[in-house]
Design a protein around this motif. Structure first.
Motif, PDB file in Angstrom:
ATOM      1  N   TYR A  32       0.839  -1.192   0.000  1.00 16.67           N
ATOM      2  CA  TYR A  32       0.000   0.000   0.000  1.00 16.67           C
ATOM      3  C   TYR A  32       0.877   1.246   0.000  1.00 16.67           C
ATOM      4  N   TYR A  33       0.279   2.344  -0.458  1.00 16.96           N
ATOM      5  CA  TYR A  33       0.971   3.625  -0.459  1.00 16.96           C
ATOM      6  C   TYR A  33       0.830   4.253   0.920  1.00 16.96           C
ATOM      7  N   ARG A  34       1.922   4.742   1.454  1.00 20.48           N
ATOM      8  CA  ARG A  34       1.878   5.395   2.760  1.00 20.48           C
ATOM      9  C   ARG A  34       1.115   6.708   2.650  1.00 20.48           C
ATOM     10  N   PRO A  35       0.193   6.963   3.572  1.00 23.12           N
ATOM     11  CA  PRO A  35      -0.591   8.197   3.484  1.00 23.12           C
ATOM     12  C   PRO A  35       0.270   9.455   3.682  1.00 23.12           C
ATOM     13  N   ASP A  36       1.307   9.365   4.507  1.00 20.95           N
ATOM     14  CA  ASP A  36       2.156  10.536   4.772  1.00 20.95           C
ATOM     15  C   ASP A  36       3.227  10.736   3.701  1.00 20.95           C
TER      16      ASP A  36
ATOM     17  N   PRO B 293       3.067   9.489  -0.166  1.00 22.66           N
ATOM     18  CA  PRO B 293       2.392   8.687  -1.204  1.00 22.66           C
ATOM     19  C   PRO B 293       3.317   8.083  -2.256  1.00 22.66           C
ATOM     20  N   SER B 294       4.554   8.520  -2.331  1.00 23.16           N
ATOM     21  CA  SER B 294       5.466   7.933  -3.316  1.00 23.16           C
ATOM     22  C   SER B 294       6.154   6.672  -2.774  1.00 23.16           C
TER      23      SER B 294
ATOM     24  N   LYS C 125      -6.650   4.880   5.778  1.00 26.24           N
ATOM     25  CA  LYS C 125      -6.458   5.948   4.792  1.00 26.24           C
ATOM     26  C   LYS C 125      -5.445   5.593   3.703  1.00 26.24           C
ATOM     27  N   ALA C 126      -4.775   4.468   3.807  1.00 30.03           N
ATOM     28  CA  ALA C 126      -3.734   4.087   2.849  1.00 30.03           C
ATOM     29  C   ALA C 126      -4.349   3.399   1.628  1.00 30.03           C
ATOM     30  N   ALA C 127      -3.988   3.859   0.441  1.00 28.79           N
ATOM     31  CA  ALA C 127      -4.488   3.267  -0.804  1.00 28.79           C
ATOM     32  C   ALA C 127      -3.721   1.987  -1.127  1.00 28.79           C
TER      33      ALA C 127
ATOM     34  N   HIS D 276      -1.954  -0.870  -3.316  1.00 28.52           N
ATOM     35  CA  HIS D 276      -1.223  -0.997  -4.579  1.00 28.52           C
ATOM     36  C   HIS D 276      -1.454  -2.381  -5.171  1.00 28.52           C
TER      37      HIS D 276
END
Length: 89
Positions: free
Chosen positions: A22-26, A28-29, A60-62, A64
């Motif tokens: 997952y992408y880290r919310p803090d 995003p890269s 809140k993490a999207a 991947h």
């Protein structure tokens, strides 16, 4: 092994492991890895998809990607013939 785990295995459940990237919310890269394990039914994986629905609602993490591994831990024994003689003195 707990009683719950044994009862689940006798009911046809197997151990499912999911690698959730997952992408880290803090940041995003950056990708983070979360490993999840639970007893679940293949190939539908209702417990895993319930967890992923919870993730989508509450975290809140999207996501991947999700990679799934599954194994039936209780299954019939496999016997095979072995050619050879073992001499005993």
């Amino acid at each position: 092994m707990t009683d719950r785990a044994l009862i689940a295995q006798l009911g046809g459940y197997g151990l499912t492991t999911a690698e959730i990237h997952y992408y880290r919310p803090d940041a995003p890269s950056l990708l983070q890895l979360f490993v999840w394990q639970e007893y679940d039914l293949a190939p539908d994986f209702p417990v895993l998809f319930d967890f992923l629905d919870f993730w989508g609602r509450e975290i809140k993490a999207a996501l991947h990607s999700v990679r799934i591994a599954h194994d039936q831990l209780i299954r019939p024994a496999v016997w095979r013939a072995v050619d050879g003689i073992i001499p005993l003195q």
